[in-house]
Scaffold this active site. Structure first.
Site, PDB file in Angstrom:
ATOM      1  CG  ASP A 177     101.274 -42.711  43.550  1.00 37.10           C
ATOM      2  OD1 ASP A 177     101.489 -43.737  43.184  1.00 37.10           O
ATOM      3  OD2 ASP A 177     100.708 -41.567  43.078  1.00 37.10           O
ATOM      4  CE1 TYR A 307     103.266 -42.215  37.077  1.00 38.87           C
ATOM      5  CE2 TYR A 307     101.146 -40.897  37.121  1.00 38.87           C
ATOM      6  CZ  TYR A 307     101.936 -41.956  37.550  1.00 38.87           C
ATOM      7  OH  TYR A 307     101.470 -42.612  38.597  1.00 38.87           O
ATOM      8  CG  HIS A 361     100.586 -47.921  45.633  1.00 43.33           C
ATOM      9  ND1 HIS A 361     102.179 -47.372  46.093  1.00 43.33           N
ATOM     10  CD2 HIS A 361     100.177 -47.014  44.845  1.00 43.33           C
ATOM     11  CE1 HIS A 361     102.149 -46.399  45.052  1.00 43.33           C
ATOM     12  NE2 HIS A 361     101.246 -45.856  44.759  1.00 43.33           N
TER      13      HIS A 361
END
Length: 383
Positions: A177, A307, A361
């Site tokens: 990630d 982000y 994940h």
């Protein structure tokens, strides 16, 4: 730079406030048969919240986390919280592990002893690491950046300074990630310091050199791009809002523990290898410990900033540009869309690529033993 020991100590008042807010939840009632198709399943969320109110023991989890050697480092205006577990072996190798979103440093709690003291867990003491696990800026017990401009590129710079302060001239880097982005930027910016790079996900912003002067896309690479586009269309709404208008969402999630839980629960359920039953992969205790850290530190809004910030400096390569340190990849079957090896080799120096039988994940949390074995195997010839 100042480094100080750190102990988690959430106040009784903060815990009481959380319980009061949970008790006053005003529940949303959606259609009866939506399940997970339109977001978080209401029945699962109610079960989780009921356990959060009446079964979950924060103090027990706090005590568990406080058995890890934790510190804070003041790096200019940024304070970084981190775990620093010295290795037990003849020559431990420094290794910085970086978590992602919506996780926290607790993702690494189970894998830290496997890497630092392999001999106590069926491994070879010669594979020991000095393990450093920082909390990303604006996550958990790391401070919140006060101004714009702290993305994965800049975080890599902070990690390099932290490793210098700890006395490590060279080290390995590992992550998934956002941890994959930060670790990749470490390898790009400091190739002389990063002895090896190990990832269990490829950075979402990674774009290798493409064009008329580059090899044509293979069928596997075309399929990956189609798969990614389809996934973003179906599952990428969170990414768009967190990368464009995160503040509006942050106000609601910072005020409502159930709203916060719903937002994070959805991702753990969708991204883990749980076959529709989250507790098959991740326990409610681990999940709620993670959610509680976001709640008590009021960092859900600041966690969104990566982000937005990452869009300012995407990881896009020009012809001839390469990530020089050796790369190892552990591919877990329930991971988000992963590119084929050929796509990665366009810019990375791939030396090891392993397909694992189970996991998703949150690999360090779901499959710590399997991931630890892969990390040991990859770095063994690089020591």
């Amino acid at each position: 730079m100042t480094i100080q020991p750190f102990t988690i100590a959430i106040s009784d008042a903060a815990i009481s406030d959380l319980h009061q807010r949970l008790a006053r939840t005003r529940w949303f009632c959606g259609v009866s048969d939506a399940g997970w198709s339109e977001g978080t399943d209401g029945e699962t969320l109610r079960t989780l919240v009921e356990y959060w109110k009446n079964g979950f023991d924060w103090r027990a989890q706090e005590a568990r986390l406080n058995t890890l050697p934790q510190f804070t480092a003041t790096l200019g205006e940024q304070t970084v919280h981190f775990v620093h577990q010295k290795g037990s072996g003849p020559a431990p190798m420094p290794l910085v592990l970086t978590h992602g979103w919506p996780g926290s440093f607790i993702e690494m709690a189970a894998i830290i002893p496997l890497l630092a003291d392999p001999a106590s867990h069926g491994g070879d003491p010669r594979d020991a690491f000095d393990v450093v696990v920082p909390s990303l800026p604006g996550y958990g017990f790391s401070s919140v950046p006060k101004v714009k401009g702290t993305g994965p590129f800049e975080v890599a710079g902070l990690w390099a300074r932290l490793m210098t302060a700890l006395g490590y001239a060279q080290f390995g880097a590992q992550g998934g990630d956002w941890g994959a982005s930060v670790s990749s930027w470490l390898a790009i910016r400091y190739p002389e310091r990063v002895k090896g790079l190990h990832l269990n996900y490829l950075p979402g912003s990674y774009r290798p050199p493409l064009g008329a002067d580059q090899p044509a896309l293979s069928e596997a690479e075309k399929a990956f791009l189609d798969r990614t586009a389809s996934w973003l269309d179906q599952e990428g709404a969170y990414n768009r809002i967190q990368a464009t208008k995160p503040q509006s969402l942050a106000f609601g999630l910072n005020d409502s523990p159930v709203g916060l839980a719903a937002w994070i629960l959805e991702k753990f359920q969708a991204w883990s290898d749980c076959h529709g039953e989250l507790e098959q992969a991740i326990s409610f205790d681990d999940l709620l410990t993670n959610i509680s850290i976001y709640w008590f530190t009021e960092t859900i809004g600041s966690s969104f900033r990566l982000y937005l910030e990452s869009r300012q400096r995407p990881m896009q390569f020009q012809p001839g540009q390469r990530v020089l340190p050796p790369l190892g990849v552990a591919q877990f079957p329930a991971e988000l869309p992963m590119p084929p090896r050929s796509w990665v080799e366009r810019a990375y120096n791939v030396q090891r690529w392993t397909n694992l039988p189970a996991g998703g994940h949150f690999a360090a949390l779901e499959q710590p033993q399997a991931l630890a074995e892969e990390i040991r195997a990859f770095f063994r010839p690089l020591r």
